[in-house]
Design a protein around this motif. Structure first.
Motif, mmCIF file in Angstrom:
data_model
loop_
_atom_site.group_PDB
_atom_site.id
_atom_site.type_symbol
_atom_site.label_atom_id
_atom_site.label_comp_id
_atom_site.label_asym_id
_atom_site.label_seq_id
_atom_site.Cartn_x
_atom_site.Cartn_y
_atom_site.Cartn_z
ATOM 1 N N ASN A 239 0.822 -1.214 0.000
ATOM 2 C CA ASN A 239 0.000 0.000 0.000
ATOM 3 C C ASN A 239 0.858 1.266 0.000
ATOM 4 O OD1 ASN A 239 -2.444 -1.363 -0.019
ATOM 5 N ND2 ASN A 239 -2.567 -1.462 2.212
ATOM 6 N N THR A 240 2.001 1.223 0.664
ATOM 7 C CA THR A 240 2.895 2.384 0.674
ATOM 8 C C THR A 240 3.482 2.622 -0.706
ATOM 9 O OG1 THR A 240 3.476 1.968 2.996
ATOM 10 C CG2 THR A 240 4.944 3.402 1.739
ATOM 11 N N PHE A 241 3.919 1.540 -1.330
ATOM 12 C CA PHE A 241 4.607 1.667 -2.627
ATOM 13 C C PHE A 241 3.637 2.048 -3.746
ATOM 14 C CE2 PHE A 241 6.973 0.564 -6.368
ATOM 15 C CZ PHE A 241 8.304 0.763 -6.019
ATOM 16 N N TYR A 242 2.461 1.426 -3.753
ATOM 17 C CA TYR A 242 1.543 1.629 -4.876
ATOM 18 C C TYR A 242 0.371 2.555 -4.556
ATOM 19 C CZ TYR A 242 3.981 -2.216 -7.142
ATOM 20 O OH TYR A 242 4.939 -3.016 -7.709
ATOM 21 N N GLY A 243 0.144 2.838 -3.298
ATOM 22 C CA GLY A 243 -1.037 3.608 -2.937
ATOM 23 C C GLY A 243 -0.763 5.027 -2.466
ATOM 24 N N ARG A 244 0.517 5.376 -2.242
ATOM 25 C CA ARG A 244 0.838 6.714 -1.729
ATOM 26 C C ARG A 244 1.856 7.373 -2.660
ATOM 27 N NH1 ARG A 244 2.354 5.776 4.513
ATOM 28 N NH2 ARG A 244 2.442 8.064 4.493
ATOM 29 N N SER A 245 1.398 8.323 -3.449
ATOM 30 C CA SER A 245 2.267 8.992 -4.416
ATOM 31 C C SER A 245 3.387 9.731 -3.692
ATOM 32 C CB SER A 245 1.457 9.975 -5.264
ATOM 33 O OG SER A 245 2.284 10.654 -6.182
ATOM 34 N N GLY A 246 4.608 9.557 -4.182
ATOM 35 C CA GLY A 246 5.766 10.205 -3.585
ATOM 36 C C GLY A 246 6.401 9.404 -2.470
ATOM 37 N N PHE A 247 5.808 8.266 -2.124
ATOM 38 C CA PHE A 247 6.339 7.436 -1.044
ATOM 39 C C PHE A 247 6.944 6.133 -1.567
ATOM 40 C CE2 PHE A 247 3.901 10.337 1.441
ATOM 41 C CZ PHE A 247 4.442 10.309 2.717
ATOM 42 N N GLU A 248 7.261 6.093 -2.864
ATOM 43 C CA GLU A 248 7.829 4.876 -3.430
ATOM 44 C C GLU A 248 9.163 4.521 -2.763
ATOM 45 O OE1 GLU A 248 5.067 6.596 -6.444
ATOM 46 O OE2 GLU A 248 6.695 7.392 -5.196
ATOM 47 N N GLY A 249 9.974 5.536 -2.484
ATOM 48 C CA GLY A 249 11.256 5.295 -1.812
ATOM 49 C C GLY A 249 11.068 4.757 -0.407
ATOM 50 N N VAL A 250 10.067 5.282 0.304
ATOM 51 C CA VAL A 250 9.766 4.790 1.650
ATOM 52 C C VAL A 250 9.293 3.339 1.583
ATOM 53 C CG1 VAL A 250 8.350 5.121 3.711
ATOM 54 C CG2 VAL A 250 9.177 7.106 2.445
ATOM 55 N N GLY A 251 8.456 3.040 0.590
ATOM 56 C CA GLY A 251 7.998 1.660 0.409
ATOM 57 C C GLY A 251 9.153 0.717 0.133
ATOM 58 N N GLN A 252 10.113 1.184 -0.671
ATOM 59 C CA GLN A 252 11.278 0.354 -0.970
ATOM 60 C C GLN A 252 12.145 0.158 0.268
ATOM 61 O OE1 GLN A 252 11.830 -1.149 -4.078
ATOM 62 N NE2 GLN A 252 13.215 -2.276 -2.743
ATOM 63 N N ALA A 253 12.292 1.195 1.072
ATOM 64 C CA ALA A 253 13.051 1.077 2.319
ATOM 65 C C ALA A 253 12.367 0.104 3.274
ATOM 66 C CB ALA A 253 13.205 2.452 2.973
ATOM 67 N N LYS A 254 11.041 0.152 3.327
ATOM 68 C CA LYS A 254 10.303 -0.803 4.159
ATOM 69 C C LYS A 254 10.547 -2.232 3.692
ATOM 70 C CE LYS A 254 6.350 2.089 5.567
ATOM 71 N NZ LYS A 254 4.872 2.236 5.497
ATOM 72 N N ALA A 255 10.580 -2.426 2.377
ATOM 73 C CA ALA A 255 10.812 -3.767 1.833
ATOM 74 C C ALA A 255 12.189 -4.289 2.222
ATOM 75 C CB ALA A 255 10.658 -3.744 0.310
ATOM 76 N N VAL A 256 13.194 -3.425 2.163
ATOM 77 C CA VAL A 256 14.551 -3.831 2.549
ATOM 78 C C VAL A 256 14.600 -4.175 4.034
ATOM 79 C CG1 VAL A 256 16.947 -3.039 2.798
ATOM 80 C CG2 VAL A 256 15.658 -2.496 0.710
ATOM 81 N N LEU A 257 14.009 -3.319 4.851
ATOM 82 C CA LEU A 257 13.975 -3.560 6.295
ATOM 83 C C LEU A 257 13.209 -4.847 6.608
ATOM 84 C CD1 LEU A 257 14.832 -2.269 9.010
ATOM 85 C CD2 LEU A 257 12.588 -1.171 9.070
#
Length: 280
Positions: A239-257
């Motif tokens: 939802n962070t990566f695909y549902g919140r515009s401008g938060f793709e980097g945060v979504g990717q960081a969450k995935a790594v973590l």
């Protein structure tokens, strides 16, 4: 002959290594790199250091999903393994129709997560609607609905692994314990459990990692409702990566973590249970 084959080992391994690099290694490295960038596509990435990671720990939805996932995983690991072991003990006795029962209990594992989530949503809502509520009316309904779904899907699969472990126990060991006067509980504690520690290691690992990585069932059953209180980590990242515009980097960081967290927990569990295997 063996030496001549060994000369071509690199050639035989090359296709597999290329596929591994394309499908896993390169995307993983790119994902780690992109977690330090702000981007909407890989062509417009702007380096922002640790900002994405700082945003994770001020994201209340992520922390809520983390806590929900931990609670769910603990409960599901315990209930699945206890249920699977109990069925394995029952179905390794000399009872007619055991092969049929094994097949029936295993079959839910063959159903896809989305379909399974939809089926159980219909079943649970059919029960709850008698009380005027649905599975998304209260987070506790979603939590226990996911636990029931996970148990129904995985107990049969883990049961097969436990059956294999029980059937490999030496009959001489069992007979010796019986001759020594071991009762049912002594036999279970001192003979059966130590002998099936490899099966316990495998089942614990699978249920632990499956619990943390659960996505399809969570999406189909509750989609995180109500108010994202039943949202698990994988769904939160999605939802962070695909549902919140401008938060793709945060979504990717969450995935790594998330990957690091699952790896640490899984390796810790493997080390703990393998130490128990050595002791046994």
């Amino acid at each position: 002959m063996q030496k001549s084959i060994q000369k071509y080992f690199a050639l035989f391994a090359l296709p597999g290594l290329i596929c591994f690099a394309i499908a896993f290694l390169i995307p993983m490295v790119m994902g780690v790199v992109l977690s330090f960038f702000k981007f909407s596509t890989v062509t417009d990435a702007t380096f922002n250091g640790l900002e994405n990671y700082r945003n994770i720990f001020i994201d209340k939805e992520f922390l809520s999903a983390l806590w929900f996932t931990i609670r769910f995983t603990i409960v599901s690991v315990i209930t699945i393994n206890l249920g699977a072991f109990a069925l394995a003990m029952l179905l390794t006795r000399d009872i007619k129709g055991t092969n049929l029962f094994r097949t029936v209990f295993f079959m839910p594992n063959l159903i896809g997560g989305i379909v399974l989530g939809w089926i159980w949503q219909v079943i649970i809502n059919g029960i709850l609607l008698r009380q005027g509520v649905t599975i998304v009316s209260d987070p506790k309904y979603g939590f226990w609905g996911l636990v029931v779904l996970m148990n129904w899907q995985n107990i049969g699969y883990m049961m097969v692994i436990y059956i294999a472990g029980i059937q490999n126990i030496s009959h001489d060991l069992i007979e010796a314990a019986q001759i020594d006067g071991a009762g049912r509980w002594t036999m279970l504690r001192s003979v059966i459990l130590p002998s099936i520690m490899p099966s316990i290691t495998i089942c614990s690992f699978l249920t632990l990692t499956n619990g943390f990585k659960l996505f399809d069932q969570n999406l189909a059953l509750t989609a995180g409702a109500p108010g994202k209180q039943t949202e698990m980590l994988a769904l939160n990242i999605f939802n962070t990566f695909y549902g919140r515009s401008g938060f793709e980097g945060v979504g990717q960081a969450k995935a790594v973590l998330f990957t690091i967290l699952v790896a640490i927990i899984a390796l810790s569990q493997l080390r703990l249970t393998r130490n128990k295997e050595v002791e046994a």
